[in-house]
Design a protein around this motif. Structure first.
Motif, short mmCIF file in Angstrom:
data_model
loop_
_atom_site.label_atom_id
_atom_site.label_comp_id
_atom_site.label_asym_id
_atom_site.label_seq_id
_atom_site.Cartn_x
_atom_site.Cartn_y
_atom_site.Cartn_z
N ALA A 174 0.83 -1.11 -0.05
CA ALA A 174 0.22 -0.11 -0.16
C ALA A 174 0.89 1.23 -0.09
O ALA A 174 2.13 1.19 0.45
N ALA A 175 0.37 2.44 -0.56
CA ALA A 175 0.97 3.54 -0.54
C ALA A 175 0.00 4.68 -0.79
O ALA A 175 -1.08 4.70 -1.04
N VAL A 176 0.47 5.88 -0.03
CA VAL A 176 -0.23 7.21 -0.33
C VAL A 176 0.21 7.58 -1.54
O VAL A 176 1.40 7.80 -1.63
N PHE A 177 -0.56 8.30 -2.19
CA PHE A 177 -0.36 9.13 -3.60
C PHE A 177 -1.30 10.28 -3.61
O PHE A 177 -1.60 10.58 -2.80
N GLY A 178 -0.94 11.09 -4.67
CA GLY A 178 -1.77 12.26 -4.76
C GLY A 178 -1.06 13.43 -4.23
O GLY A 178 0.11 13.37 -4.12
N SER A 179 -1.98 14.59 -3.71
CA SER A 179 -1.43 15.75 -3.15
C SER A 179 -0.69 15.62 -1.98
O SER A 179 0.43 16.10 -1.69
N TRP A 180 -1.10 14.66 -0.88
CA TRP A 180 -0.43 14.34 0.27
C TRP A 180 0.95 13.92 0.04
O TRP A 180 1.96 14.29 0.57
N ALA A 181 0.98 12.91 -0.90
CA ALA A 181 2.29 12.31 -1.22
C ALA A 181 3.53 13.31 -1.84
O ALA A 181 4.50 13.45 -1.67
N ALA A 182 2.75 14.13 -2.71
CA ALA A 182 3.62 15.19 -3.53
C ALA A 182 3.98 16.10 -2.52
O ALA A 182 5.18 16.62 -2.78
N ARG A 183 3.09 16.53 -1.65
CA ARG A 183 3.75 17.60 -0.50
C ARG A 183 4.88 16.96 0.26
O ARG A 183 5.85 17.75 0.67
#
Length: 196
Positions: free
Chosen positions: A110-119
């Motif tokens: 599992a991984a977090v992606f999107g804006s939270w990961a980008a920040r």
């Protein structure tokens, strides 16, 4: 050279400070200086100085077991509750999701992606409103929904989940999967042996 903090919430002093706060305040765990250094991808000397600075400020407390210094959140500090909540909401999604997903069968990765990961990976932009979660495997959908609902409650943010089979992820053939592969991700550290 001090590395800048993630732009997710720039009041924290550095990436190392963020790692220490995440590992001590999310879940209220006790860690050795060496474990914290490994988590922050730094050396033990740098981490010992950071821990000392945070202890002097009353943010952390420690004890010695033999020659090992164990560090945890200072639960007697008057700001403990608000700081724990702030760290959990701003820095803790990967850790909170790991705790919730580790109870499930069928989660391979599992991984977090999107804006939270980008920040978190240093890309500038507005603060994320929600958390995008990638789950690789075949978890029970009802169990996954319950786990993400618990995470949503703890994080005070919506959790949007994408489930992909291992075969589809590794094939990397459609545009959406290629986009996921190319964008920043923050791994969700599910303990080995769990989620299988």
């Amino acid at each position: 050279m001090q590395q800048p903090p993630p732009s997710i919430f720039p009041i924290f002093r550095s990436r190392i400070t963020c790692a220490v706060l995440t590992h001590t305040y999310v879940g209220d765990t006790e860690n050795s200086v060496g474990e914290l250094a490994e988590a922050a991808e730094t050396d033990s000397g740098t981490m010992a100085r950071e821990v000392s600075r945070l202890e002097q400020a009353g943010v952390l407390s420690s004890r010695h077991v033999g020659r090992t210094k164990l560090v945890r959140a200072n639960q007697t500090a008057p700001f403990y509750g608000p700081l724990r909540d702030l760290v959990t909401i701003t820095l803790g999604p990967a850790q909170v999701l790991a705790e919730e997903l580790s109870r499930l069968n069928g989660v391979e990765e599992a991984a977090v992606f999107g804006s939270w990961a980008a920040r978190m990976r240093g890309e500038p932009g507005p603060a994320p409103v929600d958390i995008d979660l990638l789950v690789i495997g075949r978890p029970d959908r009802d169990d996954l929904h319950e786990a993400t609902a618990r995470a949503r409650s703890r994080l005070a943010r919506e959790v949007n989940t994408v489930v992909i089979t291992r075969a589809r992820w590794e094939a990397n053939e459609d545009g959406f999967i290629r986009e996921l592969h190319s964008r920043p991700q923050v791994p969700v550290p599910i303990p080995m042996g769990d989620g299988e």
